[in-house]
Design an enzyme around this catalytic site. Structure first.
Site, PDB file in Angstrom:
ATOM      1  N   GLY A  18       0.677  -1.121  -0.227  1.00 35.83           N
ATOM      2  CA  GLY A  18      -0.213  -0.179   0.351  1.00 35.83           C
ATOM      3  C   GLY A  18       0.981   1.033   0.372  1.00 35.83           C
ATOM      4  N   LYS A  80      -0.815  -6.525  -5.028  1.00 32.98           N
ATOM      5  CA  LYS A  80      -1.173  -7.706  -5.569  1.00 32.98           C
ATOM      6  C   LYS A  80       1.199  -8.397  -6.525  1.00 32.98           C
ATOM      7  CE  LYS A  80      -5.388  -6.484  -6.063  1.00 32.98           C
ATOM      8  NZ  LYS A  80      -6.717  -5.997  -7.348  1.00 32.98           N
ATOM      9  N   GLY A 120       6.768  -2.371   3.172  1.00 30.06           N
ATOM     10  CA  GLY A 120       6.937  -3.324   4.647  1.00 30.06           C
ATOM     11  C   GLY A 120       6.452  -4.827   5.121  1.00 30.06           C
ATOM     12  N   GLY A 122       4.747  -6.981   4.157  1.00 31.74           N
ATOM     13  CA  GLY A 122       5.412  -7.980   3.122  1.00 31.74           C
ATOM     14  C   GLY A 122       6.695  -7.775   2.137  1.00 31.74           C
ATOM     15  N   ILE A 144       1.760   2.711   7.165  1.00 32.54           N
ATOM     16  CA  ILE A 144       1.235   3.982   8.109  1.00 32.54           C
ATOM     17  C   ILE A 144       0.761   2.872   9.374  1.00 32.54           C
ATOM     18  CG2 ILE A 144      -0.014   5.587   6.447  1.00 32.54           C
ATOM     19  CD1 ILE A 144      -2.685   4.051   6.710  1.00 32.54           C
ATOM     20  N   ASP A 145       1.240   1.359   9.129  1.00 30.30           N
ATOM     21  CA  ASP A 145       0.659   0.584  10.529  1.00 30.30           C
ATOM     22  C   ASP A 145       1.686   0.834  11.187  1.00 30.30           C
ATOM     23  OD1 ASP A 145      -1.385   0.835   8.593  1.00 30.30           O
ATOM     24  OD2 ASP A 145      -0.615  -1.612   8.007  1.00 30.30           O
ATOM     25  N   ARG A 180     -24.165  14.047  20.300  1.00 26.30           N
ATOM     26  CA  ARG A 180     -23.633  12.745  19.167  1.00 26.30           C
ATOM     27  C   ARG A 180     -22.983  12.314  20.704  1.00 26.30           C
ATOM     28  NH1 ARG A 180     -25.541  14.914  13.873  1.00 26.30           N
ATOM     29  NH2 ARG A 180     -27.626  14.568  14.121  1.00 26.30           N
ATOM     30  N   GLU A 240      -9.805  -0.419  12.847  1.00 22.49           N
ATOM     31  CA  GLU A 240     -10.231  -1.269  11.989  1.00 22.49           C
ATOM     32  C   GLU A 240      -9.922  -2.760  12.572  1.00 22.49           C
ATOM     33  OE1 GLU A 240      -9.036  -1.086   8.496  1.00 22.49           O
ATOM     34  OE2 GLU A 240      -6.411  -1.320   8.620  1.00 22.49           O
ATOM     35  N   ARG A 293      -3.821   7.397   3.636  1.00 24.29           N
ATOM     36  CA  ARG A 293      -2.761   6.822   3.268  1.00 24.29           C
ATOM     37  C   ARG A 293      -2.572   7.838   2.232  1.00 24.29           C
ATOM     38  NH1 ARG A 293      -3.617   0.653   1.885  1.00 24.29           N
ATOM     39  NH2 ARG A 293      -3.191   2.072  -0.281  1.00 24.29           N
TER      40      ARG A 293
HETATM   41  O1  F6P Z   1      -1.202  -1.833   6.135  1.00 23.55           O
HETATM   42  C1  F6P Z   1      -1.579  -0.590   4.827  1.00 23.55           C
HETATM   43  C2  F6P Z   1      -3.014  -0.386   5.371  1.00 23.55           C
HETATM   44  O2  F6P Z   1      -3.461   1.256   4.764  1.00 23.55           O
HETATM   45  C3  F6P Z   1      -3.654  -0.606   6.281  1.00 23.55           C
HETATM   46  O3  F6P Z   1      -4.172  -0.515   7.021  1.00 23.55           O
HETATM   47  C4  F6P Z   1      -4.858  -1.284   5.628  1.00 23.55           C
HETATM   48  O4  F6P Z   1      -5.765  -2.508   6.220  1.00 23.55           O
HETATM   49  C5  F6P Z   1      -4.767  -2.027   3.855  1.00 23.55           C
HETATM   50  O5  F6P Z   1      -3.489  -1.159   3.945  1.00 23.55           O
HETATM   51  C6  F6P Z   1      -5.957  -1.674   2.872  1.00 23.55           C
HETATM   52  O6  F6P Z   1      -5.392  -1.836   1.763  1.00 23.55           O
HETATM   53  P1  F6P Z   1      -6.086  -2.042   0.864  1.00 23.55           P
HETATM   54  O7  F6P Z   1      -5.798  -0.021   0.759  1.00 23.55           O
HETATM   55  O8  F6P Z   1      -5.426  -2.573  -0.106  1.00 23.55           O
HETATM   56  O9  F6P Z   1      -7.467  -2.049   0.805  1.00 23.55           O
END
Ligand code: F6P
Length: 368
Positions: A18, A80, A120, A122, A144-145, A180, A240, A293
């Site tokens: 990403g 991918k 990262g 991967g 970013i993670d 709220r 998430e 991002r």
């Molecule tokens: O690893 C970075 C990240 O932005 C994660 O925080 C998120 O879960 C994932 O990539 C989202 O990936 P994509 O843009 O492929 O949906």
């Protein structure tokens, strides 16, 4: 194929996984000193996909000028393009093929002496396997993670936290005006760093993280307690990957073509519904998504990326291959790529950010 006896003259550079703010700053940090040292820089397009499919362009000084503050990556990226896990349509089926030999063939065909792989977890896993096949690789940690254990921080994280903080600040004023509860969903995959740091900086009342499965009652109690104290709004920052003690992570989609087939998303909607149903308080939710991002890197990320990039090219020139650039304290150093992928960095209960959050009354939806 190892050419460790000869001087480094031609290098490849790619951005994998990403995208995130700061990628271009790293590319610039690599290419400018590389050119000054007489090296040729080949920009491989769309991450490892370009390495397998032979897509690359030569990067000149003009190409890397003026890109410091630019978000995304001028090279393109993909999550991918794993050469060892290459989905191929055969008839109506998708088969996973190993195309690592194609990656090696292109690396050799382009006459590369080394590759700088920016990515990262991967990307580092793939790099390790390609190194084992003979490639000379230096890694640069991006995400970013912020979930790579071998570096104190990855670039891109600060920019994501900045966006989340900005969003929480804005949600605060509308939540307060309308009395709220607002739930905001942050990215981060299986690590809670973005939600933790953004929640802390934005002054969220509740932060829910993947590392600490939460109890619904605990969450309801906190918003009700705030209401009874006259604070008629609450901000819940949920990662998430957060999940209740009695449930699972919320998966939005699965795609076997991705390096990680799981796409997370949807927990904010669930949390908002449960709070509204159980407490009767009016509740809304916001999913921040890819805003975290995109766009320009923060000053911190521009500096870190530039330091990472310039350090990486220095390592390549010195032939310190098989290593990933890392931040330790205030110093840039390096670790073996092997050790960089050994452990994921997750939020621990005793970390200072968690302790500070607890000290100012932020709830994690569970008692510890
Ligand atoms: O690893 C970075 C990240 O932005 C994660 O925080 C998120 O879960 C994932 O990539 C989202 O990936 P994509 O843009 O492929 O949906």
């Amino acid at each position: 194929m190892t050419k460790n006896s000869k001087k480094v003259k031609r290098i490849g550079i790619l951005t994998g996984g990403g995208d995130c703010p700061g990628l271009n700053a790293v590319i610039r940090g690599v290419a400018k000193p590389a050119h000054d040292n007489g090296l040729t820089v080949l920009g491989i397009q769309d991450g490892f996909e370009g390495l397998v499919e032979g897509k690359a362009i030569q990067l000149y000084n003009k190409d890397v000028s003026g890109i410091l503050a630019q978000g995304g990556t001028i090279l393109g990226s993909s999550n991918k393009g794993d050469p060892f896990h290459w989905p191929t349509e055969i008839g109506k089926e998708i088969k996973i093929m190993d195309r690592s030999e194609d990656a090696i063939r292109n690396y050799e065909g382009w006459n590369l002496d080394a590759l700088i792989a920016i990515g990262g977890d991967g990307t580092m896993h793939i790099s390790k396997k390609l190194m084992d096949m003979g490639m000379n690789i230096v890694g640069v940690p991006k995400t970013i993670d912020n979930d790579l254990d071998a570096t104190d921080q990855t670039f891109g994280h600060d920019s994501a936290v900045y966006v989340l903080t900005w969003a929480i600040d804005r949600l605060h004023t509308t939540a307060s005006s309308h009395h709220r509860v607002i739930v905001i969903e942050a990215m981060g995959r299986y690590a809670g760093w973005i939600a933790l740091h953004g929640g802390l900086a934005g002054g969220a009342d509740i932060i829910l993280l993947p590392e600490f499965p939460f109890e619904w009652e605990n969450v309801y109690d906190k918003v009700i307690e705030r209401n009874m104290m006259g604070k008629r709004f609450s901000l819940v920052c949920v990662a998430e990957g957060a999940k209740p003690k009695d449930g699972e992570m919320v998966v939005k989609a699965k795609d076997i073509k991705r390096t990680d087939p799981i796409q997370l998303g949807g927990i904010a909607e669930l949390v908002a519904k449960k709070i509204s149903d159980s407490t009767g308080l009016e509740t809304r939710y916001t999913v921040l998504g890819h805003l975290q991002r995109g766009g320009s890197p923060t000053p911190y990320d521009r500096i870190l990326s530039t330091k990472f990039g310039t350090y990486a090219i220095e390592m390549v020139i010195k032939k310190k291959f098989g290593r990933m650039v890392a931040l330790k304290g205030n110093e840039i150093t390096s670790v073996t790529i092997e050790s960089a992928i050994a452990k994921q960095k997750l939020v621990q209960k005793n970390c200072q950010a968690v302790q500070a959050a607890k000290a100012v009354g932020i709830s994690f939806g569970t008692d510890f």
